[in-house]
Design a protein around this motif. Structure first.
Motif, PDB file in Angstrom:
ATOM      1  N   VAL A 160       0.865  -1.170   0.000  1.00 36.70           N
ATOM      2  CA  VAL A 160       0.000   0.000   0.000  1.00 36.70           C
ATOM      3  C   VAL A 160       0.905   1.224   0.000  1.00 36.70           C
ATOM      4  N   ILE A 189     -10.061  -1.513   0.229  1.00 36.91           N
ATOM      5  CA  ILE A 189      -9.039  -1.639  -0.812  1.00 36.91           C
ATOM      6  C   ILE A 189      -8.825  -3.117  -1.118  1.00 36.91           C
ATOM      7  N   VAL A 232      -5.684  -5.520  -2.449  1.00 36.17           N
ATOM      8  CA  VAL A 232      -4.239  -5.548  -2.680  1.00 36.17           C
ATOM      9  C   VAL A 232      -3.897  -6.789  -3.492  1.00 36.17           C
ATOM     10  N   THR A 245      -0.923  -0.547  -4.241  1.00 34.36           N
ATOM     11  CA  THR A 245      -2.296  -0.062  -4.108  1.00 34.36           C
ATOM     12  C   THR A 245      -2.246   1.293  -3.418  1.00 34.36           C
TER      13      THR A 245
END
Length: 661
Positions: free
Chosen positions: A366, A441, A443, A449
């Motif tokens: 991330v 989110i 990933v 990401t």
């Protein structure tokens, strides 16, 4: 004047370079030299008056033999013990204390203490004409140096002396314990034992005559290798040494017995096992393992070496993805674990030098860019919760710094964090005055990401500040949390004022704020929590206080078993300078009217209330729970309700809620 200053500087530099020229030296730590000599690491406790021995590989600090020498709240009476121990190439002390002789004797005086250079001994102190002992000696260097402490006699008239030695080129501290029965007729029975304080993230074991303690996350290990006996892990932190007969020895009148062990610091358990194999003259070969994925070397990967069901050791890779150590010939298995990647295990045959690469698949990442409403960087706390079949990530232990558990603390909202592939709910926060950002989110392995967002301050707190007046880290002694990590988390949670309130010592957050370049984000001052008995009433926070670096307790006062005496002493510290006094997590009924907590009114310790500026009253939700009866002895009861009763009878002491983290 300039010539004198240059001469003094030359002398200091020359003294501090002694161990480079002659490999081993012994010095007493002073105001002048301590900042250059003190080891590095999260658990360093050296102060002025302690003794440091160094060679080209190892540095060890022996606590000054004094009845008031304590390392922290829970590690006390450390005089004559090993309190700091590092390899010079890593400077990473994680050892709280190694109590040689397991506190069976107390080392409370410099009487009999000596230093030796190549076996030539001199006293480690001088005496005034009146007979007063004055600790101190000129720094000494040579091929081998030693420091010896002698205990006070025990009730059974036995004494102990401990000699710590370092020799040029040896990666360990030689420790010799001499036990003497001074009685003229009686036989004394003594244990052969040590004890260790290495907390929380450590694991322990005994293997092939070696007792070891290892913390792979913080990259530290220590081993104890006795001669003439076998270490046995006893209850708690006690290490007993088993001879052919038992772990006890019998001393006849005027008899002395000597025991010997080698204490070995290392960066990890694999390195420790290799060093001790060399000490035992076993054949070893150098092993170098590099861990990689598609993106390159992977740092802080966990490497585990096993032989059948036996753990040989673990280590964490460095920033280049490398672990290097010595190992005995044989067939082993090697396992590599790293967050977000598939664990791999393969055979490792050591017959000669080994240099291998171990490659894992990639992980997800991330990449965060969090700002305030105007697009400026902002500290924040970013939490990750697995959705569906995805589990919460585990970035590191709760005692860490930046990535802790499933949380990443960021000083500026910008970071790149490894994370397993999967689906997560992300919570982005900066304390209760800013709107929480939540977003899901997904990933993917090997991909970045992005996480973006603007933290909006929607609560107007003009004229107010957010404060936490009670928090702790590793210097307190009741936890091993990084103090740097504590400061980072306070800033990320938008605490605007936080005094440093470690147990039993005055301390400061200034160095951490300088490292973070964040002095403008967190107001602070030196303070302490003076932590005495009886619990829970004899704990008081106070600030500001004068911090005296490298002094016992940071220059703070000592505790007293009488809570009134203690709080009066604390209030008057620093020549009655103005300070805030806080009563911590009290049982107010005991303070107000029942001092011995037996259920009968005796006036309590009511005078304490005259010195309290604020009182902790958490948990706040108990304000809605009116107790039907008084709390039984030993129970704090409903503190906020008791506090309101104090208000009713005229004690206008504000209540506060803190984390006590």
């Amino acid at each position: 004047m300039k010539t004198v200053s240059r001469l003094i500087a030359f002398i200091i530099i020359t003294i501090n370079a002694l161990h480079t020229a002659n490999a081993a030296d012994v010095q007493i730590l002073t105001q002048r030299n301590i900042s250059q000599l003190v080891p590095g690491g999260k658990e360093v406790d050296a102060i002025i008056g302690d003794v440091i021995l160094r060679n080209d590989i190892v540095s060890v600090v022996i606590a000054a033999p004094s009845p008031l020498r304590n390392a922290n709240l829970t590690t006390r009476t450390v005089g004559g013990c090993i309190i700091d121990l590092v390899r010079n190439d890593s400077q990473n002390d994680q050892l709280t204390c190694l109590f040689i002789n397991a506190l069976a004797h107390e080392f409370h005086s410099w009487e009999g203490a000596s230093v030796s250079v190549d076996e030539a001994a001199i006293p480690a102190y001088s005496k005034t004409r009146g007979g007063t002992l004055v600790p101190g000696f000129v720094p000494k260097s040579g091929e081998s140096v030693s420091f010896t402490v002698v205990s006070n006699p025990n009730d059974d008239n036995t004494i102990a002396s401990i000699t710590y030695s370092l020799t040029d080129g040896r990666p360990f501290v030689d420790v010799v314990v001499s036990l003497t029965n001074q009685h003229k007729t009686n036989v004394a029975t003594l244990n052969i034992a040590d004890s260790i304080r290495a907390d929380r993230t450590f694991i322990f074991g005994v293997h092939d005559g070696l007792y070891w303690a290892s913390d792979d996350w913080f990259k530290y290990a220590v081993g104890i290798l006795p001669t003439g006996s076998v270490p046995v892990r006893g209850s708690g932190n006690v290490i007993t040494y088993q001879t052919s007969d038992s772990s006890k020895i019998k001393l006849g009148p005027d008899e002395t017995v000597m025991t010997h062990r080698r204490v070995v610091p290392a960066d990890n358990l694999l390195q420790l096992k290799g060093i001790t194999a060399g000490i035992q003259e076993a054949t070893t070969h150098p092993v170098k393992i590099q861990t990689l994925d598609a993106a390159g070397p992977t740092s802080h990967a966990k490497v585990t070496i096993e032989q059948g069901d036996n753990l040989i050791g673990t280590a964490r890779t460095d920033e280049k993805g490398v672990v290097a150590f010595q190992a005995e010939p044989g067939s082993y298995s090697v396992t590599v674990q790293k967050i977000g990647r598939t664990t791999i295990t393969q055979e490792l045959v050591i017959e000669s030098d080994v240099d291998i690469d171990l490659i894992q698949d990639g992980c997800g990442y991330v990449v965060a860019n969090i700002t305030d409403s105007k697009g400026n960087p902002i500290p924040c706390k970013v939490s990750f919760y697995g959705l569906g079949e995805t589990v919460d990530p585990l970035f590191g232990p709760p005692h860490g710094e930046v990535a802790v558990g499933n949380v990443h603390y960021s000083i500026n909202g910008q970071f790149r964090q490894e994370i397993p592939s999967g689906t997560y709910q992300v919570l982005i926060s900066h304390g209760p005055e800013y709107d929480l950002i939540t977003k899901p989110i997904t990933v993917e392995r090997g991909k970045d990401t992005e996480i973006t967002g603007k933290l909006i301050r929607s609560v107007d707190t003009s004229g107010w500040i957010s404060a936490d007046l009670h928090s702790h880290a590793s210097p307190s002694g009741d936890n091993v949390s990084s103090q740097f990590g504590r400061v980072l988390s306070l800033i990320s949670e938008h605490i605007e004022f936080a005094p440093c309130t470690e147990h039993q010592r005055i301390d400061t957050y200034d160095a951490h704020l300088a490292r973070l370049q964040a002095a403008h984000l967190l107001a602070t001052c030196p303070g302490m929590e003076l932590t005495g008995q009886p619990l829970p009433i004899n704990h008081q926070n106070t600030f500001p206080l004068q911090f005296k670096p490298y002094r016992q307790d940071g220059g703070g006062p000592v505790i007293d078993e009488n809570p009134i005496t203690q709080i009066v002493r604390l209030a008057g510290w620093d020549n009655n300078a103005k300070k805030l006094m806080q009563g911590n997590h009290p049982k107010l009924m005991r303070i107000y009217q029942d001092g011995d907590d037996d259920g009968n009114s005796d006036g309590g310790f009511r005078a304490m209330l005259d010195y309290m500026d604020v009182i902790e009253i958490h948990p706040p939700q108990s304000i809605f729970q009116v107790p039907a009866e008084l709390a039984p002895p030993g129970d704090r009861g409903n503190v906020i309700f008791q506090w309101m009763q104090l208000l009713n009878i005229g004690y206008r002491i504000p209540g506060v809620v803190n984390s006590d983290a």
